[in-house]
Design a protein around this motif. Structure first.
Motif, short mmCIF file in Angstrom:
data_model
loop_
_atom_site.label_atom_id
_atom_site.label_comp_id
_atom_site.label_asym_id
_atom_site.label_seq_id
_atom_site.Cartn_x
_atom_site.Cartn_y
_atom_site.Cartn_z
N VAL A 74 43.42 8.56 25.30
CA VAL A 74 44.10 9.58 24.90
C VAL A 74 43.41 10.69 24.55
N ILE A 75 43.95 12.09 24.58
CA ILE A 75 43.36 13.27 23.90
C ILE A 75 44.15 13.39 22.65
N VAL A 76 43.47 14.00 21.60
CA VAL A 76 44.04 14.46 20.46
C VAL A 76 43.73 15.96 20.40
N LYS A 77 44.48 16.92 20.40
CA LYS A 77 44.23 18.27 20.09
C LYS A 77 44.83 18.82 18.80
N ARG A 78 43.65 19.03 18.05
CA ARG A 78 44.21 19.35 16.47
C ARG A 78 43.68 20.82 16.38
N LEU A 86 48.16 21.50 34.87
CA LEU A 86 48.01 22.19 33.87
C LEU A 86 48.00 21.66 32.38
N ILE A 87 47.17 22.18 31.66
CA ILE A 87 46.92 21.75 30.22
C ILE A 87 47.10 22.92 29.36
N ASP A 88 47.00 22.78 28.32
CA ASP A 88 46.64 23.97 27.27
C ASP A 88 47.94 24.74 27.05
N PHE A 89 49.04 24.34 26.59
CA PHE A 89 50.55 25.42 26.49
C PHE A 89 50.63 25.82 25.09
N ALA A 139 51.45 17.57 34.14
CA ALA A 139 50.91 18.03 32.86
C ALA A 139 50.87 16.80 32.26
N PRO A 140 50.00 16.76 31.03
CA PRO A 140 49.92 15.45 30.12
C PRO A 140 51.09 15.00 29.64
N TYR A 141 51.54 13.93 29.48
CA TYR A 141 52.53 13.24 28.74
C TYR A 141 52.26 13.48 27.03
N GLU A 181 40.20 27.62 18.85
CA GLU A 181 41.63 27.13 18.07
C GLU A 181 41.49 25.77 17.78
N ALA A 182 41.20 24.81 18.45
CA ALA A 182 41.44 23.77 18.27
C ALA A 182 40.06 22.84 18.67
N GLU A 183 40.29 21.64 17.98
CA GLU A 183 39.34 20.42 18.40
C GLU A 183 40.15 19.42 19.19
N ILE A 184 39.21 19.09 20.26
CA ILE A 184 39.75 18.06 21.00
C ILE A 184 38.85 16.71 21.13
N TYR A 185 39.57 15.71 20.71
CA TYR A 185 39.15 14.47 20.50
C TYR A 185 39.63 13.49 21.54
N THR A 239 48.98 14.24 20.25
CA THR A 239 48.40 13.07 20.89
C THR A 239 48.87 13.10 22.37
N MET A 240 48.21 13.25 23.40
CA MET A 240 48.59 13.33 24.72
C MET A 240 47.89 12.57 25.56
N GLU A 241 48.34 12.29 26.92
CA GLU A 241 47.76 11.65 27.91
C GLU A 241 46.60 12.15 28.24
N CYS A 242 45.46 11.43 28.38
CA CYS A 242 44.09 11.90 28.81
C CYS A 242 44.11 12.16 30.41
N LEU A 243 44.15 13.27 30.93
CA LEU A 243 43.98 13.54 32.48
C LEU A 243 42.50 13.59 32.75
N THR A 248 41.13 29.07 34.55
CA THR A 248 40.76 27.72 35.45
C THR A 248 40.28 26.73 34.49
N SER A 249 39.84 26.99 33.51
CA SER A 249 39.59 25.80 32.38
C SER A 249 40.71 25.04 31.85
N ASN A 250 42.04 25.74 32.32
CA ASN A 250 43.22 25.15 31.92
C ASN A 250 44.06 24.45 33.13
N MET A 251 43.08 24.35 34.11
CA MET A 251 43.73 23.73 35.76
C MET A 251 43.01 22.49 35.94
N LEU A 252 43.56 21.63 36.36
CA LEU A 252 42.90 20.32 36.69
C LEU A 252 43.11 20.02 38.17
N ILE A 253 42.29 19.13 38.89
CA ILE A 253 42.62 19.00 40.06
C ILE A 253 43.10 17.53 40.37
N1 LIG Z 1 45.16 16.13 28.23
C1 LIG Z 1 43.86 16.15 28.71
N2 LIG Z 1 43.47 15.67 29.42
C2 LIG Z 1 41.99 16.06 29.77
N3 LIG Z 1 41.26 16.94 29.16
C3 LIG Z 1 41.82 17.74 28.27
C4 LIG Z 1 43.19 17.60 28.02
N4 LIG Z 1 43.47 18.39 26.96
C5 LIG Z 1 42.27 19.03 26.90
N5 LIG Z 1 41.28 18.78 27.61
C6 LIG Z 1 39.87 19.03 27.73
O1 LIG Z 1 39.57 20.03 26.54
C7 LIG Z 1 39.37 21.27 26.86
C8 LIG Z 1 40.34 22.21 25.72
O2 LIG Z 1 41.43 22.00 25.52
P1 LIG Z 1 42.56 23.09 25.75
O3 LIG Z 1 43.69 22.35 25.39
O4 LIG Z 1 42.24 23.92 26.54
O5 LIG Z 1 42.17 23.76 24.38
P2 LIG Z 1 41.66 25.18 24.02
O6 LIG Z 1 42.73 26.06 23.35
O7 LIG Z 1 40.49 25.10 23.07
O8 LIG Z 1 40.92 26.02 25.24
C9 LIG Z 1 40.25 21.65 28.33
O9 LIG Z 1 39.45 22.62 29.05
C10 LIG Z 1 39.72 20.24 29.07
O10 LIG Z 1 38.44 20.21 29.63
#
Ligand SMILES: Nc1ncnc2c1ncn2[C@@H]1O[C@H](COP(=O)(O)OP(=O)(O)O)[C@@H](O)[C@H]1O
Ligand SMILES: [Mg+2]
Length: 207
Positions: A22-26, A136-139, A63-65, A9-13, A77-81, A124-129
């Motif tokens: 920062v992370i840009v999710k488009r 939690l990411i990807d809302f 979760a990211p700011y 669905e998205a590109e992550i930059y 555009t959000m905080e890179c975790l 578990t790809s939307n959970m970071l330690i």
């Molecule tokens: N804020 C963030 N900080 C660090 N990594 C991120 C962040 N957002 C996304 N990622 C990385 O990008 C991947 C895909 O982002 P995600 O938001 O889960 O999109 P998708 O809808 O494609 O699953 C995540 O599994 C993670 O590895």
């Protein structure tokens, strides 16, 4: 901007803002959808993601700011975790460490649900330690709701995702769920609802 992941669905930059990573999710257009409908879906998910991320932060969930929302580009555009994903590291952990992670997951989901927030894609790809917490990411599929049914379905996604991604540690789902129900009062009801829903499904399958 550097493309680091291209999802369904998205590109992550990865980029920088005032010297900070920062992370840009488009959200990218889907050619197979009617254009107008496609824009609406992407707009809705972008908005939902930003809204629930913001609420989750307010509720004290890790979760990211959010730094910026661009509704033309459908980009957040959000905080890179810079943290390891549960998906990538949990299988190789010693068993006591795995159990610790399972408990952290249960607690993180409980704190989300107790605030009336449902994630929608608890894999578990939307959970970071992050030390002793799960971030939690990807809302993008998240909802603001007090409905326990929605929470039960959140747990079902978690359970099924865990079982297929971490099938050697299937039993840890129980650990996640017990930490979940210990962490908030409504948790027990949600688990019962999940059980009921699964019972119905089993029943349907048999028929
Ligand atoms: N804020 C963030 N900080 C660090 N990594 C991120 C962040 N957002 C996304 N990622 C990385 O990008 C991947 C895909 O982002 P995600 O938001 O889960 O999109 P998708 O809808 O494609 O699953 C995540 O599994 C993670 O590895
Ligand atoms: Mg994801």
């Amino acid at each position: 901007m550097r493309l680091i992941r291209r999802g369904a669905e998205a590109e992550i930059y990865e980029s920088t803002m005032f010297g900070k990573k920062v992370i840009v999710k488009r959200r990218i257009p889907k050619g197979y959808r009617i254009e107008e409908l496609d824009r609406r879906i992407r707009a809705e998910r972008t908005r939902a993601e930003a809204r629930v991320l913001h609420r989750a932060k307010q509720a004290g969930v890790r979760a990211p700011y959010i730094y910026d929302i661009d509704m033309q580009e459908m980009a957040i555009t959000m905080e890179c975790l810079d943290l390891p994903r549960v998906k990538d590291v949990v299988d190789d952990m010693p068993s006591d460490e795995k159990e610790r992670i399972a408990e952290m997951i249960g607690k993180a989901v409980a704190s989300l649900h107790s605030k009336g927030l449902v994630h929608g894609d608890l894999t578990t790809s939307n959970m970071l330690i992050d030390g002793d917490r799960i971030a939690l990411i990807d809302f993008g599929l998240a909802e603001i709701t007090k409905e326990k049914e929605r929470m039960a379905s959140d747990l079902r996604v978690l359970k099924e995702g865990w079982r297929s991604a971490h099938y050697r540690d299937e039993d840890l789902v129980e650990r996640i769920f017990s930490a979940y129900s210990e962490s908030w009062d409504g948790g027990f009801d949600v688990l019962r609802m999940l059980e009921k829903a699964e019972g119905r499904r089993r029943y349907v399958k048999k028929g």
